[in-house]
Design an enzyme around this catalytic site. Structure first.
Site, PDB file in Angstrom:
ATOM      1  N   LEU A  45       1.079  -1.151   0.126  1.00 45.34           N
ATOM      2  CA  LEU A  45      -0.027  -0.055  -0.013  1.00 45.34           C
ATOM      3  C   LEU A  45       0.903   1.327   0.066  1.00 45.34           C
ATOM      4  O   LEU A  45       1.849   1.255   0.788  1.00 45.34           O
ATOM      5  CB  LEU A  45      -0.741   0.093   1.245  1.00 45.34           C
ATOM      6  N   ASP A  46       0.702   2.277  -0.848  1.00 43.73           N
ATOM      7  CA  ASP A  46       1.564   3.642  -0.658  1.00 43.73           C
ATOM      8  C   ASP A  46       1.316   3.935   0.705  1.00 43.73           C
ATOM      9  O   ASP A  46       0.591   3.747   1.517  1.00 43.73           O
ATOM     10  CB  ASP A  46       0.781   4.639  -1.538  1.00 43.73           C
TER      11      ASP A  46
END
Length: 308
Positions: A45-46
């Site tokens: 996930l960013d």
């Protein structure tokens, strides 16, 4: 080979990843809190993003591919009227324009083009690797490389809220196939509307069978650890086979389980005719994944090691 440091824990922790933290840093924090010998995450996930990040411990790491390949769901806020280098709030402003003339109808019309099968060019600020290096590391050095167009599927894309203004804000909800970049949707939407756009907030609400309801925060884990409540921490781990809920289950007798563990295909009454299956003993003990052969027998594919 030396002994692996840590406890031989098996199971899945669904972490609510905090903002401003990489997926790997979140994994290392959870691994340290659990003093786990082996752990892996199931797709990045960013750092900007929060939400559902399933972490696999021990034998559950054998099934992380199923979570990597699973559909995901996100709630996100796009800012219209500005484009940024990274496609999200962390980047530098590239261009600005006045988005105050935008209407909800124009937005709804533009969003329609992003439903179904669409082509995306991954952002230079994505975690995709080029010759072993994540693209975002190259981008931060000012380098740009050619990225292949990939097809993704957007099952659901809903406009949840629209706040007009010079910098208009849009809340969207989407359900999509693996490998979908929400930032790319924001940027492409901004380009289609002629005003630029970037992601200001991103929360993953589902990954495969796991939702926010399954999530545990790092603060919760830290509090339990500080109070030496290890049993309660371990109780938060979900069984390894919860990652495989989409696969049908077949149950074997004790002797069937014995032969399967020896690597031999076994006959199972009333099994599906083809495909991958979860395999468990009649007692309920999970053994791993099998595949139905042409003659109807179940062959072992990924088995878990028990009794370590």
């Amino acid at each position: 080979m030396g002994q692996r440091k840590g406890r031989p824990l098996d199971g899945i922790l669904v972490l609510d990843k905090p903002a401003e933290m990489s997926s790997n840093k979140a994994l290392q924090c959870a691994k340290r809190l659990y003093f786990a010998a082996k752990a892996g995450h199931t797709g990045s996930l960013d750092p900007l993003a929060t939400g559902v990040l399933p972490l696999c411990f021990g034998e559950a790491t054998k099934f992380s591919q199923y979570l990597l390949d699973a559909d995901k769901a996100y709630a996100s806020t796009f800012v219209l009227g500005e484009s940024r280098t990274t496609g999200d709030a962390e980047g530098e402003v590239l261009a600005s324009s006045d988005a105050s003339a935008l209407t909800r109808e124009q937005l709804e019309s533009a969003l329609a083009a992003f439903r179904g099968d669409i082509d995306q060019v991954p952002s230079m600020y994505s975690a995709i690797k080029h010759e072993g290096q994540p693209l975002y590391k190259l981008a931060r050095k000012g380098l740009e490389v050619e990225r292949k167009v990939r097809q993704v599927r957007i099952h659901v894309l809903e406009l949840r809220d629209f706040r007009p203004g010079t910098r208009a804000e849009v809340d969207v909800y989407l359900e999509c196939s693996k490998g979908t970049y929400v930032r790319s949707i924001a940027e492409d939407l901004g380009a289609a509307l002629g005003c630029g756009a970037y992601v200001s907030a991103l929360r993953r609400t589902r990954a495969g069978p796991f939702t926010l309801e399954h999530c545990v925060s790092l603060q919760t884990l830290e509090a339990l650890k500080n109070n030496e409540q290890l049993e309660q921490m371990d109780a938060l781990l979900l069984p390894a086979d919860t990652a495989l809920d989409a696969l049908p289950m077949v149950r074997l007798t004790e002797s069937g389980g014995f032969y399967l563990r020896q690597g031999q295909p076994v006959l199972v009454p009333n099994a599906p005719h083809s495909g991958m299956v979860r395999v468990a003993l009649e007692t309920g003990q999970f053994l791993g994944i099998g595949e139905i052969l042409d003659d109807g027998r179940v062959a072992p594919r990924r088995l878990i090691v028990t009794g370590r």
